[in-house]
Design an enzyme around this catalytic site. Structure first.
Site, PDB file in Angstrom:
ATOM      1  N   ILE A  79     -10.675   9.881  -2.197  1.00 53.33           N
ATOM      2  CA  ILE A  79     -10.674   9.314  -0.888  1.00 53.33           C
ATOM      3  C   ILE A  79      -9.790  10.447  -0.561  1.00 53.33           C
ATOM      4  CG2 ILE A  79     -10.370   7.741   0.507  1.00 53.33           C
ATOM      5  CD1 ILE A  79     -12.055   6.483  -1.763  1.00 53.33           C
ATOM      6  N   ASN A 117       0.792  -1.104  -0.121  1.00 50.39           N
ATOM      7  CA  ASN A 117       0.192  -0.061  -0.366  1.00 50.39           C
ATOM      8  C   ASN A 117       1.156   1.326  -0.089  1.00 50.39           C
ATOM      9  OD1 ASN A 117      -2.345   1.728   0.698  1.00 50.39           O
ATOM     10  ND2 ASN A 117      -0.737   1.941   2.384  1.00 50.39           N
ATOM     11  N   TYR A 155       3.288   9.703 -10.891  1.00 52.51           N
ATOM     12  CA  TYR A 155       2.426   8.980 -10.499  1.00 52.51           C
ATOM     13  C   TYR A 155       1.577   7.967 -10.819  1.00 52.51           C
ATOM     14  CZ  TYR A 155      -1.202   7.700  -7.170  1.00 52.51           C
ATOM     15  OH  TYR A 155      -2.249   6.917  -6.062  1.00 52.51           O
ATOM     16  N   LYS A 164       1.598   3.596 -11.150  1.00 50.80           N
ATOM     17  CA  LYS A 164      -0.111   2.616 -10.942  1.00 50.80           C
ATOM     18  C   LYS A 164      -0.277   1.923 -12.279  1.00 50.80           C
ATOM     19  CE  LYS A 164      -0.520   4.420  -6.385  1.00 50.80           C
ATOM     20  NZ  LYS A 164       0.195   4.007  -5.564  1.00 50.80           N
TER      21      LYS A 164
END
Length: 274
Positions: A193, A89, A160, A164
């Site tokens: 989020i 994570n 980023y 991913k």
């Protein structure tokens, strides 16, 4: 509940908001969890959960350093006797760091490489060292944190998003190579989020829902509200549990429907007066 009773898990990036929420959710389901983080706050956060009656143990280390990854896997075996679940994570998501992530012309090589090391190479290393220990026990579940940013091009976040997208491929590769050993590998891809809303927020509304960048994302979601850390944690618990024993090589988007529609959704809503 005890969906993870008897299971041993490692969670990286465990001191951060999303990681900590996942650790709490796993521990609440009966898992014994090794919390790995580079931040020294991981010790205080672990102490907090131990005080609530959960069986967790902190481990300080850098996920981009192979010796640290090997060390946390060895620690899990020494402390709890084995390993059943790995949640890769950890990632570089702090606002000061992300602001520097523009486009392929504006980002330096050093910035790109550090992002890849922490976000993606850590997944490679974590899986590399966890798989042999999981195989000894007849199987396990590896969960990787991807992102909706990997679903398409954007005007920024090139480092980023690239990291991913690589995680999505790694997830499928690991699932394919080691499924015969009973090892599953899936990814969760969070959408919007933000940090938890203050308890006094009127009507349960999140204070960031009126912030321009957040509103822009909400306009392109199927659902008209922001996600919560618990939404991702619940997906992780499911993928860690035997309830998902026939699911592998998949990416589960926890994104309010951001990636499930045509790019004209926002404009169509405006035309319809929605």
């Amino acid at each position: 509940m005890d969906r993870l009773k008897g299971k041993v898990a490692i969670v990286t990036g465990a001191a951060g908001g999303l990681g900590f929420a996942g650790v709490r959710a796993m521990a609440a389901e009966g898992a014994r969890v090794v919390m790995m983080d580079l931040s020294s706050s991981v010790h205080e956060r672990a102490k907090e959960l131990v005080g609530e009656g959960f069986d967790v143990a902190p481990y300080g280390g850098d996920v981009s350093v192979e010796n640290d990854i090997a060390g946390v896997v060895a620690f899990a075996k020494e402390t709890y006797g084995g390993l059943d679940v790995l949640w890769n994570n950890a990632g570089l998501v702090g606002s000061d760091w992300i602001k520097q992530d523009t486009d392929v012309v504006g980002v330096s090589r050093d910035y790109l490489m550090r992002t890849l090391e922490v976000n993606m190479v850590s997944v490679f290393l974590g899986s590399k060292h966890a798989i042999p220990l999981m195989a000894e026990a007849g199987g396990g579940s590896i969960i990787n944190t991807s992102s909706v940013q990997a679903a398409g091009g954007d005007l920024a976040l090139v480092s980023y998003g690239t990291s991913k997208a690589a995680i999505d491929y790694l997830t499928k590769s690991i699932a394919t190579s080691f499924g015969h050993l009973g090892i599953r590998c899936n990814a969760v891809a969070p959408g919007l989020i933000p940090p938890p809303a203050a308890p006094e927020a009127p009507g349960g509304a999140h204070p960031l829902e009126d912030v321009a960048p957040v509103k822009l994302v909400l306009d392109s979601q199927m659902l008209a509200y922001v996600g919560e850390q618990a939404d991702v944690a619940n997906a992780v618990v499911f993928l860690a549990s035997d309830e998902s024993k026939f699911i592998t090589g998949q990416r589960i988007n926890v994104d309010g429907g951001t990636t499930g529609h045509l790019p004209t959704l926002s404009d169509r809503r405006k035309l319809a007066g929605a």
